[in-house]
Write a protein that holds these residues in place. Structure first.
Motif, mmCIF file in Angstrom:
data_model
loop_
_atom_site.group_PDB
_atom_site.id
_atom_site.type_symbol
_atom_site.label_atom_id
_atom_site.label_comp_id
_atom_site.label_asym_id
_atom_site.label_seq_id
_atom_site.Cartn_x
_atom_site.Cartn_y
_atom_site.Cartn_z
ATOM 1 N N ASN A 82 36.943 52.455 69.603
ATOM 2 C CA ASN A 82 38.011 52.022 69.820
ATOM 3 C C ASN A 82 38.055 50.862 70.974
ATOM 4 O OD1 ASN A 82 39.281 54.085 68.301
ATOM 5 N ND2 ASN A 82 39.344 55.568 70.304
ATOM 6 N N THR A 83 36.750 50.983 71.693
ATOM 7 C CA THR A 83 36.854 50.045 72.635
ATOM 8 C C THR A 83 36.352 48.560 72.186
ATOM 9 O OG1 THR A 83 36.084 51.756 74.293
ATOM 10 C CG2 THR A 83 35.407 49.655 74.872
ATOM 11 N N TYR A 84 35.386 48.765 71.264
ATOM 12 C CA TYR A 84 35.302 47.188 70.259
ATOM 13 C C TYR A 84 36.619 46.682 69.978
ATOM 14 C CZ TYR A 84 30.155 47.680 70.636
ATOM 15 O OH TYR A 84 28.886 47.566 70.819
ATOM 16 N N LYS A 85 37.227 47.732 69.184
ATOM 17 C CA LYS A 85 38.464 47.017 68.446
ATOM 18 C C LYS A 85 39.578 46.549 69.415
ATOM 19 C CE LYS A 85 41.942 48.886 65.458
ATOM 20 N NZ LYS A 85 43.196 48.190 66.023
ATOM 21 N N MET A 86 39.719 47.367 70.698
ATOM 22 C CA MET A 86 40.629 46.770 71.584
ATOM 23 C C MET A 86 40.240 45.679 72.262
ATOM 24 S SD MET A 86 42.118 48.750 75.097
ATOM 25 C CE MET A 86 42.989 49.935 74.294
ATOM 26 N N ALA A 87 38.756 45.362 72.348
ATOM 27 C CA ALA A 87 38.283 44.117 73.012
ATOM 28 C C ALA A 87 38.711 42.898 72.047
ATOM 29 C CB ALA A 87 36.807 44.368 73.411
ATOM 30 N N ILE A 88 38.596 43.207 70.858
ATOM 31 C CA ILE A 88 38.778 42.334 69.740
ATOM 32 C C ILE A 88 40.302 42.095 69.880
ATOM 33 C CG2 ILE A 88 38.715 41.513 67.548
ATOM 34 C CD1 ILE A 88 36.012 42.970 67.368
ATOM 35 N N ASP A 89 41.154 42.744 69.846
ATOM 36 C CA ASP A 89 42.657 42.825 69.844
ATOM 37 C C ASP A 89 43.144 41.956 71.131
ATOM 38 O OD1 ASP A 89 42.803 44.021 67.578
ATOM 39 O OD2 ASP A 89 43.390 46.097 68.482
ATOM 40 N N ILE A 90 42.633 42.382 72.262
ATOM 41 C CA ILE A 90 42.917 41.558 73.423
ATOM 42 C C ILE A 90 42.489 39.992 73.389
ATOM 43 C CG2 ILE A 90 42.055 41.327 76.069
ATOM 44 C CD1 ILE A 90 41.732 44.418 76.028
ATOM 45 N N THR A 91 41.503 39.799 72.728
ATOM 46 C CA THR A 91 41.134 38.566 72.463
ATOM 47 C C THR A 91 42.300 37.783 71.684
ATOM 48 O OG1 THR A 91 38.716 39.039 72.742
ATOM 49 C CG2 THR A 91 39.209 36.942 71.920
ATOM 50 N N VAL A 92 42.457 38.300 70.478
ATOM 51 C CA VAL A 92 43.460 37.771 69.631
ATOM 52 C C VAL A 92 44.920 37.637 70.344
ATOM 53 C CG1 VAL A 92 44.828 38.415 67.634
ATOM 54 C CG2 VAL A 92 42.503 38.984 67.544
ATOM 55 N N ASP A 93 45.382 38.552 71.213
ATOM 56 C CA ASP A 93 46.589 38.288 72.091
ATOM 57 C C ASP A 93 46.415 37.218 72.823
ATOM 58 O OD1 ASP A 93 48.053 40.234 70.906
ATOM 59 O OD2 ASP A 93 47.589 41.811 72.385
ATOM 60 N N PHE A 94 45.267 37.195 73.619
ATOM 61 C CA PHE A 94 45.012 36.089 74.413
ATOM 62 C C PHE A 94 45.238 34.627 74.041
ATOM 63 C CE2 PHE A 94 42.064 33.035 76.772
ATOM 64 C CZ PHE A 94 42.370 33.218 78.024
ATOM 65 N N TYR A 95 44.499 34.511 72.710
ATOM 66 C CA TYR A 95 44.653 33.110 71.991
ATOM 67 C C TYR A 95 45.941 32.939 71.531
ATOM 68 C CZ TYR A 95 40.035 32.161 73.626
ATOM 69 O OH TYR A 95 38.868 31.646 74.694
ATOM 70 N N ALA A 96 46.685 34.031 71.098
ATOM 71 C CA ALA A 96 47.899 33.677 70.721
ATOM 72 C C ALA A 96 49.118 33.632 71.632
ATOM 73 C CB ALA A 96 48.223 35.279 69.827
ATOM 74 N N GLY A 97 48.567 33.559 72.976
ATOM 75 C CA GLY A 97 49.571 33.539 73.997
ATOM 76 C C GLY A 97 50.371 34.526 74.292
ATOM 77 N N ASN A 98 50.100 35.824 73.995
ATOM 78 C CA ASN A 98 50.747 36.973 74.231
ATOM 79 C C ASN A 98 50.601 37.625 75.475
ATOM 80 O OD1 ASN A 98 51.698 36.765 71.592
ATOM 81 N ND2 ASN A 98 50.422 38.007 70.569
ATOM 82 N N PRO A 99 51.564 38.014 76.232
ATOM 83 C CA PRO A 99 51.373 38.763 77.642
ATOM 84 C C PRO A 99 50.378 39.898 77.344
ATOM 85 C CG PRO A 99 53.505 38.943 76.856
ATOM 86 C CD PRO A 99 52.747 38.081 76.004
ATOM 87 N N SER A 100 49.387 40.326 78.231
ATOM 88 C CA SER A 100 48.674 41.574 78.056
ATOM 89 C C SER A 100 48.465 42.467 79.326
ATOM 90 C CB SER A 100 47.239 40.981 77.532
ATOM 91 O OG SER A 100 46.340 42.190 77.616
ATOM 92 N N PRO A 101 48.801 43.645 79.311
ATOM 93 C CA PRO A 101 48.933 44.448 80.549
ATOM 94 C C PRO A 101 47.313 44.799 80.809
ATOM 95 C CG PRO A 101 49.107 45.929 78.569
ATOM 96 C CD PRO A 101 49.156 44.223 78.225
ATOM 97 N N HIS A 102 46.446 44.244 80.051
ATOM 98 C CA HIS A 102 44.962 44.381 80.205
ATOM 99 C C HIS A 102 44.292 43.517 80.909
ATOM 100 C CE1 HIS A 102 45.351 47.809 77.042
ATOM 101 N NE2 HIS A 102 45.747 46.809 76.477
#
Length: 330
Positions: A299-319
């Motif tokens: 779950n942690t690996y997956k979330m870290a990758i999802d955070i990266t995807v959002d970051f480079y897509a310019g999406n706001p992240s609560p993380h």
């Protein structure tokens, strides 16, 4: 293709498989993934890898000015594998325009389950009864206490605390909680009563610690708080070691002021071989592995990758812990 480098984990069949899954999942999202284990931590190698990457998945080692200065303008995102970030200099990261995120909640199930395990074991006095009976051969009738139907206090009502509450409510427990930033509506919806620290410590049959570690929570559980607990109560900590004053806990357990305790985290890790905590028969110790389940790790690996995807897509992240990184630079 943008690159992710991970420093978390050590070579083993479990981590080999988890990193193969992470590499495959990252590729699906359009990222190249590389695993560079750090056992022991090699800061020079970490810097070199980050200079060649677009995100770094980091572990518990210190990340400060020297690292952030070296990767300024090269790697704009670090993601902490887990929740605690007390060893990351957020101010330095912000000065160099580097975002730092954490994988909040990804390991909640593993940590909550471990906290429950420690509560149950302490209430049933598993460790004392090993010494009383198994090692002496005297199988006397020692009476312990059930957790079912008791009152459990949760110190910190975040993702892990809330999941633990669900497990406890399923056991028929009365659950009370303290949080410095209380969400009354959520607590009420779950059937959890928010209380102040005095009520939590004086009325709980078991207390589980889940606040983050920072200057405000350093030795939050001290001699005065332990003195408020029922003599039949237990306390467990799966958060950070220095939230509990270990000297005060030792004294309380040595004097049988409280029934017992369970620790998965310590002020100094690994726990020194000369630690006086090892003398106690009413203290259960585990090696900071509450989040070390296959499920929580993935779950942690997956979330870290999802955070990266959002970051480079310019999406706001609560993380992201330091959203001001965008405007404050050296």
């Amino acid at each position: 293709m943008k690159k992710i480098v991970s420093f978390f984990g050590e070579p083993s069949p479990v981590f080999d498989e988890l990193n193969r899954r992470a590499e495959s999942y990252a590729a699906e999202k359009g990222f190249a993934y590389r695993w560079v284990p750090q056992k022991p931590f090699d800061q020079a190698q970490v810097i070199q890898c980050l200079q060649e990457s677009d995100m770094g998945l980091i572990d518990v080692e210190p990340y400060g000015e020297e690292i952030f200065r070296a990767i300024d303008g090269k790697c704009p995102l670090l993601v902490r594998f887990g929740v605690g970030y007390d060893k990351v200099d957020l101010a330095a990261a912000t000065r160099h325009g580097i975002a730092v995120a954490r994988t909040t909640g990804a390991n909640a199930s593993g940590v909550a389950e471990m906290a429950l395990t420690l509560i149950l074991a302490c209430r049933r006095e598993l460790r004392p009864n090993r010494f009383r009976c198994i090692e002496t051969g005297r199988w006397d009738k020692y009476i312990a206490s059930e957790t079912v139907g008791g009152t459990v206090g949760i110190l910190g009502f975040g993702a892990i605390g809330r999941l633990l509450a669900k497990l406890l409510l399923g056991l028929g427990c009365t659950v009370i909680a303290y949080d410095p930033f209380p969400n009354q509506a959520l607590a009420q919806e779950m059937g959890v009563r928010l209380v102040d620290l005095d009520e939590l410590f004086t009325t709980s049959d078991a207390i589980s610690v889940h606040v983050p570690y920072n200057p405000d929570t350093h030795h939050m559980v001290n001699a005065a708080r332990l003195a408020q607990m029922k003599p039949t109560a237990v306390i467990v900590n799966t958060a950070r070691g220095n939230i509990i004053d270990e000297d005060a806990l030792y004294d309380a357990l040595k004097a049988r002021q409280i029934r017992g305790a369970g620790l998965d985290v310590y002020a100094v890790e690994p726990l020194p071989a000369e630690s006086k905590l090892l003398e106690l028969d009413n203290l259960i110790l585990s090696p900071h592995f509450s989040s070390q389940t296959v499920e929580s790790l993935w779950n942690t690996y997956k979330m870290a990758i999802d955070i990266t995807v959002d970051f480079y897509a310019g999406n706001p992240s609560p993380h992201i812990l330091n959203p001001e990184y965008k405007t404050r630079r050296v």
